[in-house]
Design an enzyme around this catalytic site. Structure first.
Site, mmCIF file in Angstrom:
data_model
loop_
_atom_site.group_PDB
_atom_site.id
_atom_site.type_symbol
_atom_site.label_atom_id
_atom_site.label_comp_id
_atom_site.label_asym_id
_atom_site.label_seq_id
_atom_site.Cartn_x
_atom_site.Cartn_y
_atom_site.Cartn_z
ATOM 1 N N HIS A 156 0.833 -1.209 0.000
ATOM 2 C CA HIS A 156 0.000 0.000 0.000
ATOM 3 C C HIS A 156 0.869 1.261 0.000
ATOM 4 O O HIS A 156 0.445 2.308 0.487
ATOM 5 C CB HIS A 156 -0.960 0.047 1.200
ATOM 6 C CG HIS A 156 -1.649 -1.249 1.458
ATOM 7 N ND1 HIS A 156 -2.796 -1.626 0.803
ATOM 8 C CD2 HIS A 156 -1.322 -2.287 2.281
ATOM 9 C CE1 HIS A 156 -3.175 -2.824 1.222
ATOM 10 N NE2 HIS A 156 -2.283 -3.261 2.106
ATOM 11 N N SER A 277 14.168 21.709 -17.017
ATOM 12 C CA SER A 277 12.942 22.453 -17.246
ATOM 13 C C SER A 277 13.278 23.730 -18.004
ATOM 14 O O SER A 277 14.336 24.326 -17.788
ATOM 15 C CB SER A 277 12.299 22.802 -15.902
ATOM 16 O OG SER A 277 11.439 23.921 -16.044
ATOM 17 N N LYS A 283 15.666 22.365 -11.938
ATOM 18 C CA LYS A 283 15.055 21.043 -12.117
ATOM 19 C C LYS A 283 15.954 20.004 -12.775
ATOM 20 O O LYS A 283 16.680 20.284 -13.714
ATOM 21 C CB LYS A 283 13.787 21.186 -12.974
ATOM 22 C CG LYS A 283 12.696 22.010 -12.321
ATOM 23 C CD LYS A 283 11.926 21.223 -11.295
ATOM 24 C CE LYS A 283 10.977 20.300 -12.025
ATOM 25 N NZ LYS A 283 9.928 19.802 -11.169
ATOM 26 N N GLU A 290 9.131 8.768 -16.830
ATOM 27 C CA GLU A 290 7.718 9.089 -17.080
ATOM 28 C C GLU A 290 7.280 8.584 -18.448
ATOM 29 O O GLU A 290 6.165 8.098 -18.630
ATOM 30 C CB GLU A 290 7.495 10.593 -16.953
ATOM 31 C CG GLU A 290 7.591 11.049 -15.504
ATOM 32 C CD GLU A 290 7.792 12.544 -15.357
ATOM 33 O OE1 GLU A 290 7.665 13.028 -14.239
ATOM 34 O OE2 GLU A 290 8.078 13.231 -16.351
#
Ligand code: ARG
Length: 458
Positions: A156, A277, A283, A290
Site C-alpha cells: 500500500h 525544465s 530542475k 515518465e
C-alpha cells in the site's frame, strides 16, 4: 499506371482511393521478408516444374538486386502499386520480363502478406528475447552491486517489512522471465507457414507448400488454407505479450520515480538520463521514467486497435486486415526502445545508501518480526498481533523505534518477552532472521542471485 490487377477495369483508380488504400508507405518495412518469401516460393515452383531452372535463377537474382536497391535507398516505391508486394513484383517484371510474370503463380497477396508478416514478427520476437535478457542482466548486476543493501519493503506504499534491494530488483527479473516465456509460446504458435494457401482455397496447380515452409524455417505448414490467410492471432498475441512487457516497464519506472522524489531520495539518477525544465533552472527531471510509464498507454492502444479490427471479421481475407501493420510496428518500435533505455537506466542508477538506511529506521518495520518472536514463545498469532499493535502505538506516541524501548517497557506488553528480543528487532536482524523459501533472507537472495547468474550467463 497500369495495375497488376487492372485487366477487368476500364477506369483508372480515383487518386483519393489510391491514397486511401495504399499500404506501401508503411509495409515497405516488410521488403526483406517479402523477398525472402518470394525466393522460397519461386524455388518451390521450380521444384514442382512450374518455373524453369533459368527462370528461377533470373527471379532470385532479380529479387536480390531489388533488395540491394531498397537497402541503398535508390528503389522508388510507388503508391499506385499499393503495397510492398506489388511494388517488388512489378519491379521484378520490369527487370527480368517473362520469368518475373511467373512468380505469382499459385500465390495470392493474401498468403504472401501473412507469410511476410509472420517472418517479420518472428524476427522481431527473437530480438525481444535478447532485449529482455539484457534488461534482466542489468537488474542482476545492480542487485549484485548492492547485495547487502536493506530497503523498506512496501505494501500500500506504506513501510511494511525490510527487504534486500537485490530481492526487489530480482522481482523484476522474474517478470521479464515470464515475458520471455510468453513470447516463446507466441513464437511456437506463430511459426506455421501460410504460404501456399493462395487466395483462400488452395490451388489446382501441383504445388508443395511443405517444402517452402521448411525452407523458411517454419516448424510446419498450415493445414487449413482458409484459416491460414485469415489468421492474425499471432499479431494480436505478440502485441498482447508486448503490452505486458510495457506494463512491467511502467511498474519499474514508477518504482524508480518514487525512489527519485526528494521525499524518498533513494536513487541518484545519472544526469545523462535526466532532463531539465525550460523555466525552472534547478530542475532535474526523470522524464525518461515518465515516458517509460506513459508508453504503456500506446501499447494498450495498439492492442485495442487490433482487437477491434478483427472483431466480427468474416473469413477469409478482408482489407480491414491491412490495419494490422501500423499497430504491430508501433508496438514493436515502442517496446524495443523502452527496453533499451530501461536497461541503461538501471545500469547508470546509483542508490543512496544513507538515505535508504534512514528510511528503514522509520515505520516500525520490525513489528511483524516481534509478533513472530512471540509466536515462537507459544503466543497464538492473533494474540501476538494484538500485543505488538499496542507496542507500536506506545513507541509511536514516544517517537521511538521498537528497538529503543527498554526491556521493561517491552515486557509490560507480554510476559514472554526476554532479553533476546533485541536479536529480532531492527531491520538488520529482521532480514537476517528471515528463513522461508524465496524470502528476503541473505541466503535465499543469494540462492536467487546464483540461479539467475547461471541462467543469464552469456
Ligand atoms: N496490403 C495488403 C495488406 O496489407 C496486402 C494484401 C492485399 N490483398 C488483397 N487481396 N487486396 O493486407
Amino acid at each position: 499506371m497500369k495495375k497488376p490487377w487492372g485487366g477487368r477495369f476500364e477506369k483508372d483508380t480515383d487518386q483519393m482511393v489510391e491514397q486511401f488504400t495504399e499500404s506501401v508507405s508503411f509495409d515497405r518495412r516488410l521488403y526483406h521478408e517479402d523477398i525472402r518469401g518470394s525466393i522460397a516460393h519461386a524455388e518451390m515452383l521450380a521444384r514442382c516444374g512450374l518455373v524453369s531452372e533459368t527462370g528461377l535463377v533470373a527471379i532470385r537474382e532479380g529479387l536480390r538486386d531489388i533488395e540491394r536497391e531498397i537497402e541503398a535507398g535508390t528503389f522508388e516505391f510507388q503508391v499506385p502499386l499499393e503495397d510492398v508486394h506489388m511494388n517488388i513484383e512489378a519491379a521484378l517484371i520490369r527487370r527480368i520480363g517473362d520469368a518475373g510474370r511467373k512468380l505469382h503463380t499459385a500465390r495470392s497477396r493474401n498468403d504472401q502478406v501473412a507469410c511476410d508478416l509472420k517472418l517479420w514478427s518472428r524476427g522481431a520476437l527473437d530480438g525481444f528475447l535478447a532485449l529482455l535478457t539484457d534488461c534482466q542482466r542489468a537488474l542482476l548486476e545492480k542487485a549484485e552491486e548492492y547485495r547487502e543493501l536493506i530497503v523498506p519493503g512496501f505494501t500500500h506504499l506504506q513501510h511494511a517489512q525490510p527487504v534486500l534491494l537485490a530481492h526487489v530488483l530480482l522481482a523484476y527479473v522474474e517478470m521479464f522471465e515470464r515475458d520471455r516465456g510468453r513470447l516463446g509460446d507466441c513464437r511456437a504458435r506463430l511459426n506455421v507457414s501460410p504460404l501456399g494457401a493462395c487466395a483462400l482455397a488452395g490451388t489446382s496447380l501441383p504445388i508443395d507448400p511443405r517444402s517452402a515452409a521448411e525452407e523458411l524455417g517454419f516448424d510446419r505448414c498450415f493445414s487449413n488454407s482458409i484459416d491460414a490467410v485469415s489468421d492474425r492471432d499471432f499479431v494480436i498475441e505478440f502485441v498482447g505479450d508486448l503490452c505486458l512487457v510495457a506494463l512491467h516497464l511502467s511498474r519499474l519506472a514508477e518504482e524508480w520515480l518514487i525512489w527519485s522524489t526528494p521525499e524518498f531520495d533513494f536513487v541518484d539518477m545519472d544526469e545523462a538520463f535526466c532532463t531539465g525544465s525550460s523555466i525552472m533552472p534547478q530542475k532535474k527531471n526523470a522524464d525518461v521514467l515518465e515516458l517509460l510509464r506513459g508508453k504503456c498507454g500506446r501499447l494498450y492502444g495498439d492492442l485495442m486497435a487490433l482487437l477491434t479490427v478483427f472483431k466480427g471479421l468474416p473469413l477469409a481475407y478482408n482489407r480491414d486486415m491491412q490495419e494490422d501493420k501500423e499497430a504491430l510496428f508501433d508496438a514493436v518500435d515502442t517496446v524495443r526502445s523502452s527496453l533499451q533505455v530501461a536497461a541503461e537506466l538501471v545500469r547508470t542508477t546509483a542508490f543512496k545508501k544513507e538515505n535508504v538506511a534512514r528510511a528503514c529506521a522509520r515505520g516500525h518495520m520490525d513489528a511483524t518480526a516481534l509478533a513472530d518472536y512471540l509466536v515462537g514463545r507459544g503466543v497464538p498469532f492473533r494474540e501476538a498481533h494484538e500485543a505488538v499493535g499496542r507496542v507500536v502505538r506506545a513507541a509511536a506516541a514516544d517517537g521511538v523505534t521498537l528497538q529503543e524501548l527498554s526491556l521493561e517497557q517491552l515486557c509490560s506488553f507480554s510476559e514472554v518477552i526476554a532479553e533476546d528480543v533485541y536479536q529480532v528487532l531492527g531491520t538488520q536482524n529482521c532480514v537476517e532472521n528471515y528463513r522461508s523459501h524465496g524470502s528476503s533472507s541473505p541466503s535465499e537472495v543469494e540462492r536467487q542471485l546464483n540461479t539467475w547468474k547461471e541462467r543469464l550467463a552469456e
